[in-house]
Design a protein around this motif. Structure first.
Motif, PDB file in Angstrom:
ATOM      1  N   LEU A  71       0.839  -1.205   0.000  1.00 36.79           N
ATOM      2  CA  LEU A  71       0.000   0.000   0.000  1.00 36.79           C
ATOM      3  C   LEU A  71       0.873   1.254   0.000  1.00 36.79           C
ATOM      4  N   GLN A 112     -13.261  -2.855   1.615  1.00 32.18           N
ATOM      5  CA  GLN A 112     -12.303  -3.903   1.251  1.00 32.18           C
ATOM      6  C   GLN A 112     -12.970  -4.878   0.291  1.00 32.18           C
ATOM      7  N   TRP A 119      -5.120  -4.811   1.212  1.00 28.09           N
ATOM      8  CA  TRP A 119      -5.684  -3.446   1.154  1.00 28.09           C
ATOM      9  C   TRP A 119      -6.102  -3.054  -0.263  1.00 28.09           C
ATOM     10  N   GLN A 153      -9.129   3.827   6.903  1.00 30.52           N
ATOM     11  CA  GLN A 153      -8.153   2.929   6.257  1.00 30.52           C
ATOM     12  C   GLN A 153      -8.076   3.277   4.770  1.00 30.52           C
ATOM     13  N   TYR A 155      -6.886   2.454   0.771  1.00 27.31           N
ATOM     14  CA  TYR A 155      -6.863   1.269  -0.094  1.00 27.31           C
ATOM     15  C   TYR A 155      -6.309   1.605  -1.471  1.00 27.31           C
TER      16      TYR A 155
END
Ligand SMILES: Nc1ncnc2c1ncn2[C@@H]1O[C@H](COP(=O)(O)OP(=O)(O)O)[C@@H](O)[C@H]1O
Ligand SMILES: CC(=O)N[C@@H](CCC(=O)OP(=O)(O)O)C(=O)O
Length: 264
Positions: A71, A112, A119, A153, A155
């Motif tokens: 990532l 996700q 990720w 988070q 991605y």
């Protein structure tokens, strides 16, 4: 009246060989009242940097398996070098271009896709207001294919699917997929126009494979909604945004016959 957005996805495969006329074509689109919104990939460059760092690129169904380190590399390449390279190219060509990623301004909400991919995100919603604000002020947005979920988070997202989702959210007249081949090939022939049904058959027969699969899947979803047509073109060729490549349009059934919807 608001200008019509046109989404242009620039693949990592063609970044180094993009023809100089690409920028003239963007200028023509602007003059005709179509405002480019650029989405870019950078797959080959992510793989090169992973290898230089001693990491091994790994793919599953065309998507990069993305761990914590993967990532970081994807962010460095997509939101860093590639995004700035493209923004600089547009600026140098005389446009007002502004680089951002799907994380910025909450442009792309993602979830996700599959825990086994790490990720890797899929777009759950687009915030078009971010793009309209830029368009209304005359900026050409240059979007890197990253997104964020509601917990913060980040991605890595396939750039073809980002382009498709943004084209749908803007009800874009047209989505150009600028890549390193002249369109969808069947043997050594370039298909000038294909229907969604023909595309499905070509995937099943393995005629369409590899990196072309996420492109056509994103195209099929886009033409099922408000996007009039998706055109796959070769960015290394002169005048690529003008009348070349493969067109994918929604088909309509009339008395058992399938024909293309034509708004021209
Ligand atoms: N039927 C097909 N027609 C054209 N290209 C195809 C086909 N099937 C697979 N491909 C592959 O898809 C590639 C383009 O996808 P990709 O490498 O992911 O490009 P990008 O970085 O532009 O997204 C082509 O270089 C070609 O190798
Ligand atoms: C999840 C996933 O696979 N993300 C892609 C994002 C970049 C991309 O899509 O680049 P192209 O347009 O050049 O293929 C990747 O890491 O390669």
């Amino acid at each position: 009246m608001r200008v019509q957005p046109v989404v242009i996805k620039v693949g990592g495969s063609v970044l180094e060989t993009l023809h100089s006329s690409f920028f003239q074509d963007c200028g023509h689109l602007l003059k005709k009242g179509f405002h480019p919104v650029v989405v870019h990939g950078g797959g080959p460059e992510i793989s090169r940097l992973q290898e230089r760092l001693g990491l091994t690129p790994q793919f599953c169904d065309g998507l990069r398996v993305t761990d914590d380190q993967g990532l970081k590399v994807a962010e460095m390449v997509l939101a860093g070098s590639v995004n700035k390279q493209l923004a600089a190219m547009f600026q140098t060509a005389g446009f007002s271009a502004l680089g951002l990623s799907g994380v910025d301004g909450g442009l792309l909400s993602v979830r996700q896709k599959d825990p086994k991919l790490g990720w890797v995100g899929e777009v759950s919603s687009v915030c078009p207001a971010v793009l309209y604000d830029l368009i209304d002020r005359g900026w050409i947005p240059i979007v890197a294919s990253l997104g964020m979920d509601s917990w913060g988070q980040r991605y890595n997202v396939n750039a073809d699917s980002v382009a498709g989702a943004i084209a749908q959210a803007l009800s874009a007249e047209r989505l150009f997929m600028v890549t390193d081949v002249p369109g969808i090939m069947k043997g050594d022939r370039v298909l000038s126009q294909v229907t969604p049904t023909e595309v499905q058959t070509m995937i099943q027969k393995g005629i369409i494979q590899g990196g072309m699969v996420p492109k056509v899947k994103a195209a099929l979803e886009a033409v099922e909604t408000a996007v009039h047509e998706v055109v796959i073109v070769d960015g290394s060729a002169s005048g690529c945004l003008m009348n070349t490549g493969t067109r994918i349009r929604k088909e309509v059934k009339t008395h058992g016959l399938i024909s293309h919807l034509s708004a021209e």
